[in-house]
Scaffold this motif. Sequence first.
Motif, mmCIF file in Angstrom:
data_model
loop_
_atom_site.group_PDB
_atom_site.id
_atom_site.type_symbol
_atom_site.label_atom_id
_atom_site.label_comp_id
_atom_site.label_asym_id
_atom_site.label_seq_id
_atom_site.Cartn_x
_atom_site.Cartn_y
_atom_site.Cartn_z
ATOM 1 N N ILE A 182 0.857 -1.192 0.000
ATOM 2 C CA ILE A 182 0.000 0.000 0.000
ATOM 3 C C ILE A 182 0.894 1.243 0.000
ATOM 4 C CG2 ILE A 182 -1.840 1.221 1.235
ATOM 5 C CD1 ILE A 182 -2.737 -1.535 0.273
ATOM 6 N N THR A 183 0.532 2.224 -0.810
ATOM 7 C CA THR A 183 1.339 3.459 -0.868
ATOM 8 C C THR A 183 1.310 4.157 0.496
ATOM 9 O OG1 THR A 183 -0.560 4.711 -1.654
ATOM 10 C CG2 THR A 183 0.874 3.787 -3.334
ATOM 11 N N ASP A 184 2.423 4.829 0.829
ATOM 12 C CA ASP A 184 2.594 5.425 2.163
ATOM 13 C C ASP A 184 1.427 6.323 2.580
ATOM 14 O OD1 ASP A 184 4.936 4.114 2.498
ATOM 15 O OD2 ASP A 184 6.234 5.797 1.962
ATOM 16 N N ASP A 185 0.916 7.096 1.635
ATOM 17 C CA ASP A 185 -0.140 8.060 1.979
ATOM 18 C C ASP A 185 -1.455 7.383 2.377
ATOM 19 O OD1 ASP A 185 -0.102 7.185 -0.694
ATOM 20 O OD2 ASP A 185 -1.282 8.877 -1.408
ATOM 21 N N TYR A 186 -1.575 6.058 2.137
ATOM 22 C CA TYR A 186 -2.815 5.345 2.453
ATOM 23 C C TYR A 186 -2.653 4.269 3.521
ATOM 24 C CZ TYR A 186 -6.178 7.263 -0.847
ATOM 25 O OH TYR A 186 -7.073 8.078 -1.491
ATOM 26 N N VAL A 190 -5.870 2.314 5.270
ATOM 27 C CA VAL A 190 -6.154 0.910 4.938
ATOM 28 C C VAL A 190 -6.038 0.043 6.199
ATOM 29 C CG1 VAL A 190 -5.427 -1.086 3.583
ATOM 30 C CG2 VAL A 190 -5.419 1.189 2.545
ATOM 31 N N GLN A 191 -5.020 0.346 7.014
ATOM 32 C CA GLN A 191 -4.848 -0.409 8.263
ATOM 33 C C GLN A 191 -6.079 -0.262 9.153
ATOM 34 O OE1 GLN A 191 -2.122 -2.554 9.128
ATOM 35 N NE2 GLN A 191 -3.813 -3.120 10.466
ATOM 36 N N GLU A 192 -6.630 0.926 9.180
ATOM 37 C CA GLU A 192 -7.819 1.184 10.003
ATOM 38 C C GLU A 192 -9.011 0.352 9.521
ATOM 39 O OE1 GLU A 192 -10.751 4.862 11.364
ATOM 40 O OE2 GLU A 192 -9.196 5.210 9.867
ATOM 41 N N VAL A 193 -9.172 0.261 8.196
ATOM 42 C CA VAL A 193 -10.259 -0.548 7.620
ATOM 43 C C VAL A 193 -10.101 -2.013 8.025
ATOM 44 C CG1 VAL A 193 -11.156 -1.473 5.440
ATOM 45 C CG2 VAL A 193 -10.796 0.982 5.697
ATOM 46 N N PHE A 194 -8.858 -2.521 7.948
ATOM 47 C CA PHE A 194 -8.602 -3.915 8.312
ATOM 48 C C PHE A 194 -8.791 -4.144 9.815
ATOM 49 C CE2 PHE A 194 -5.647 -4.555 4.412
ATOM 50 C CZ PHE A 194 -6.751 -4.811 3.627
ATOM 51 N N THR A 195 -8.327 -3.195 10.621
ATOM 52 C CA THR A 195 -8.470 -3.318 12.084
ATOM 53 C C THR A 195 -9.949 -3.373 12.465
ATOM 54 O OG1 THR A 195 -6.408 -2.109 12.399
ATOM 55 C CG2 THR A 195 -7.854 -2.285 14.306
ATOM 56 N N LYS A 196 -10.762 -2.535 11.819
ATOM 57 C CA LYS A 196 -12.209 -2.549 12.081
ATOM 58 C C LYS A 196 -12.809 -3.901 11.687
ATOM 59 C CE LYS A 196 -13.492 2.337 11.741
ATOM 60 N NZ LYS A 196 -14.040 3.355 10.825
ATOM 61 N N ALA A 197 -12.429 -4.400 10.501
ATOM 62 C CA ALA A 197 -12.980 -5.677 10.028
ATOM 63 C C ALA A 197 -12.595 -6.812 10.982
ATOM 64 C CB ALA A 197 -12.509 -5.977 8.609
ATOM 65 N N LEU A 198 -11.382 -6.751 11.552
ATOM 66 C CA LEU A 198 -10.961 -7.769 12.520
ATOM 67 C C LEU A 198 -11.782 -7.672 13.807
ATOM 68 C CD1 LEU A 198 -7.085 -7.718 12.035
ATOM 69 C CD2 LEU A 198 -8.599 -9.636 11.559
ATOM 70 N N ALA A 199 -12.396 -6.516 14.016
ATOM 71 C CA ALA A 199 -13.265 -6.334 15.184
ATOM 72 C C ALA A 199 -14.737 -6.559 14.806
ATOM 73 C CB ALA A 199 -13.077 -4.935 15.753
ATOM 74 N N GLY A 200 -14.976 -7.009 13.570
ATOM 75 C CA GLY A 200 -16.345 -7.324 13.137
ATOM 76 C C GLY A 200 -17.076 -6.182 12.466
ATOM 77 N N GLU A 201 -16.388 -5.060 12.261
ATOM 78 C CA GLU A 201 -17.030 -3.902 11.630
ATOM 79 C C GLU A 201 -16.541 -3.803 10.177
ATOM 80 O OE1 GLU A 201 -17.028 0.943 12.147
ATOM 81 O OE2 GLU A 201 -16.441 -0.279 13.875
ATOM 82 N N PRO A 209 -5.040 2.935 -3.196
ATOM 83 C CA PRO A 209 -4.111 2.512 -4.247
ATOM 84 C C PRO A 209 -3.255 1.319 -3.823
ATOM 85 C CG PRO A 209 -3.393 4.573 -3.218
ATOM 86 C CD PRO A 209 -4.483 3.994 -2.366
ATOM 87 N N LEU A 210 -3.055 0.408 -4.763
ATOM 88 C CA LEU A 210 -2.120 -0.709 -4.610
ATOM 89 C C LEU A 210 -0.915 -0.445 -5.510
ATOM 90 C CD1 LEU A 210 -4.019 -4.144 -4.814
ATOM 91 C CD2 LEU A 210 -2.461 -3.446 -3.008
ATOM 92 N N VAL A 211 0.262 -0.826 -5.056
ATOM 93 C CA VAL A 211 1.462 -0.676 -5.881
ATOM 94 C C VAL A 211 1.683 -1.970 -6.656
ATOM 95 C CG1 VAL A 211 3.918 -0.154 -5.868
ATOM 96 C CG2 VAL A 211 2.442 0.814 -4.098
ATOM 97 N N THR A 212 1.823 -1.873 -7.970
ATOM 98 C CA THR A 212 2.058 -3.071 -8.780
ATOM 99 C C THR A 212 3.548 -3.422 -8.767
ATOM 100 O OG1 THR A 212 2.543 -1.938 -10.842
ATOM 101 C CG2 THR A 212 0.216 -2.328 -10.340
ATOM 102 N N LYS A 213 3.854 -4.606 -9.278
ATOM 103 C CA LYS A 213 5.246 -5.060 -9.337
ATOM 104 C C LYS A 213 6.070 -4.111 -10.209
ATOM 105 C CE LYS A 213 7.841 -9.332 -9.612
ATOM 106 N NZ LYS A 213 7.730 -10.798 -9.713
#
Length: 247
Positions: A182-186, A190-201, A209-213
């Motif tokens: 994940i690009t630095d600015d995001y 993105v981590q917050e979205v994943f942390t919420k999902a791990l808590a069921g939200e 943005p995703l960085v390609t090869k």
Amino acid sequence: GQDITARMAQEQEYARLIDTANAPIFGIDSNGLVNVWNRNASNLTGFSSEDVMGRHLVNEFITDDYKERVQAVFRNALNGVETANFEFPLVTKPGTRVEVLLNATTRRDEKNRVIGVVGIGQDITARINQEQEYARLIDAANAPIFGIDRDGRVDVWNQCAARLTGFGGEEVAGKRLVEEYITDDYKARVQEVFTKALAGEETANFEFPLVTKAGARLEVLLNATTRRDAQNRVTGVVGIGQDITAR
């Protein structure tokens, strides 16, 4: 001497309960030889108790790829260390594989000496088949799908995600998704979205943005969904994406 009538009656009742239980139950003595094999185990495997009594459970009824692991579980139980929810395959009489989820319990005599192991099982063949089918559907889907475990490490990366990013599944497996792709600015968002999902939200339609090869930036629209196991415990997050770069 002591009156053992009551104890014998209790043992017979215990044997009857085991035999009629709605779960495969089998037992081995301290040498690993079968001495308990209930009706459900017979129905599941096609082997009657007469077929298996006195035979070495691990050597004769466990697939080669699991022999050592199952032997270790039984060895632990013979040393008083019990194992819960251990998955392994049993070979049936027709030669097919049945997937079993096992609780291995130490058996003791009335003087508390270890005399063997009893295993109470659950046939999870259908669940395993369903999981494999689910994995196939994910892999072939016409959308980028990736998953992370509770530590944020990649454990799902389908063909579409590989085509889109240029990174193959083998390259990304076990790597930290946010830190490495994940690009630095995001990263924080993105981590917050994943942390919420791990808590069921769960989060729908999150753009990042995703960085390609090749070093290019791909814009992805993501739905982050909580992943749970059969016991409803959170095991990770799965993200179903859409490439919106051209949009």
